[in-house]
Scaffold this motif. Sequence first.
Motif, PDB file in Angstrom:
ATOM      1  N   ASP A 294       1.085  -1.237  -0.001  1.00 12.61           N
ATOM      2  CA  ASP A 294      -0.015   0.013  -0.017  1.00 12.61           C
ATOM      3  C   ASP A 294       0.824   1.357  -0.028  1.00 12.61           C
ATOM      4  OD1 ASP A 294      -2.342  -1.382   0.148  1.00 12.61           O
ATOM      5  OD2 ASP A 294      -2.375  -1.544   2.347  1.00 12.61           O
ATOM      6  N   ILE A 295       1.785   1.167   0.789  1.00 12.23           N
ATOM      7  CA  ILE A 295       2.841   2.549   1.026  1.00 12.23           C
ATOM      8  C   ILE A 295       3.521   2.528  -0.719  1.00 12.23           C
ATOM      9  CG2 ILE A 295       4.862   3.504   1.910  1.00 12.23           C
ATOM     10  CD1 ILE A 295       3.997   2.062   4.639  1.00 12.23           C
ATOM     11  N   THR A 296       3.843   1.456  -1.218  1.00  8.34           N
ATOM     12  CA  THR A 296       4.673   1.400  -2.443  1.00  8.34           C
ATOM     13  C   THR A 296       3.418   2.061  -3.546  1.00  8.34           C
ATOM     14  OG1 THR A 296       6.085  -0.326  -1.869  1.00  8.34           O
ATOM     15  CG2 THR A 296       5.396   0.045  -4.028  1.00  8.34           C
ATOM     16  N   LYS A 297       2.290   1.914  -3.473  1.00  9.77           N
ATOM     17  CA  LYS A 297       1.376   2.331  -4.283  1.00  9.77           C
ATOM     18  C   LYS A 297       1.047   3.628  -3.995  1.00  9.77           C
ATOM     19  CE  LYS A 297      -1.851  -1.673  -4.274  1.00  9.77           C
ATOM     20  NZ  LYS A 297      -2.985  -2.104  -3.937  1.00  9.77           N
ATOM     21  N   MET A 298       1.256   4.491  -3.054  1.00 11.17           N
ATOM     22  CA  MET A 298       1.012   5.655  -2.453  1.00 11.17           C
ATOM     23  C   MET A 298       2.452   6.508  -3.280  1.00 11.17           C
ATOM     24  SD  MET A 298       0.139   7.328   1.068  1.00 11.17           S
ATOM     25  CE  MET A 298       1.535   7.320   1.803  1.00 11.17           C
ATOM     26  N   GLU A 299       3.650   5.769  -3.134  1.00 12.19           N
ATOM     27  CA  GLU A 299       4.740   6.336  -3.399  1.00 12.19           C
ATOM     28  C   GLU A 299       4.806   6.412  -4.874  1.00 12.19           C
ATOM     29  OE1 GLU A 299       7.866   4.965   0.212  1.00 12.19           O
ATOM     30  OE2 GLU A 299       7.566   3.571  -1.521  1.00 12.19           O
ATOM     31  N   ASN A 300       4.175   5.344  -5.714  1.00 14.06           N
ATOM     32  CA  ASN A 300       4.110   5.317  -7.079  1.00 14.06           C
ATOM     33  C   ASN A 300       3.184   6.529  -7.445  1.00 14.06           C
ATOM     34  OD1 ASN A 300       5.875   3.086  -7.269  1.00 14.06           O
ATOM     35  ND2 ASN A 300       4.163   1.605  -7.461  1.00 14.06           N
ATOM     36  N   PHE A 301       2.011   6.856  -6.577  1.00 15.55           N
ATOM     37  CA  PHE A 301       1.287   7.775  -6.903  1.00 15.55           C
ATOM     38  C   PHE A 301       1.915   9.230  -6.908  1.00 15.55           C
ATOM     39  CE2 PHE A 301      -2.312  10.740  -6.978  1.00 15.55           C
ATOM     40  CZ  PHE A 301      -3.373   9.914  -7.379  1.00 15.55           C
ATOM     41  N   LEU A 302       2.857   9.295  -6.075  1.00 15.58           N
ATOM     42  CA  LEU A 302       3.575  10.487  -5.833  1.00 15.58           C
ATOM     43  C   LEU A 302       4.500  10.718  -7.235  1.00 15.58           C
ATOM     44  CD1 LEU A 302       4.810  12.997  -4.432  1.00 15.58           C
ATOM     45  CD2 LEU A 302       6.358  11.303  -3.265  1.00 15.58           C
TER      46      LEU A 302
END
Length: 121
Positions: free
Chosen positions: A34-42
Amino acid sequence: MNFPELDSYFQSLTDITDTISILNSPYDSEFDSDITKMENFLNDIQSKDWLTTDKEYFNLFTSHFSFHIKIVEEIVREAREILDPERRIHVKRLVGYCKTTEEWLADLQKRRRATETLATA
């Protein structure tokens, strides 16, 4: 460059953030993913040339993104109060994410103001 419709664009980020928010609960989740998804969104956000958007769109974008950062900061604050040792690594990762996003957004806003100042001079 095509810019996203902001409400739906940020709704997907809100959905990711919501899954991370259970960090402060006893429930298990795929926090790394989930944090990776957020970082990818960033990374996607950072890939766009926000300096070329009209002022109203830019202001709406920064409003949405600032709100997102505040939500993540609140998740971190609550997680620090609970301090589940097994989730400490995720909290550290979120702290790094907050620092990165805040610095990037502040720099973007500074560059935008400089661009607008040059345009009116």
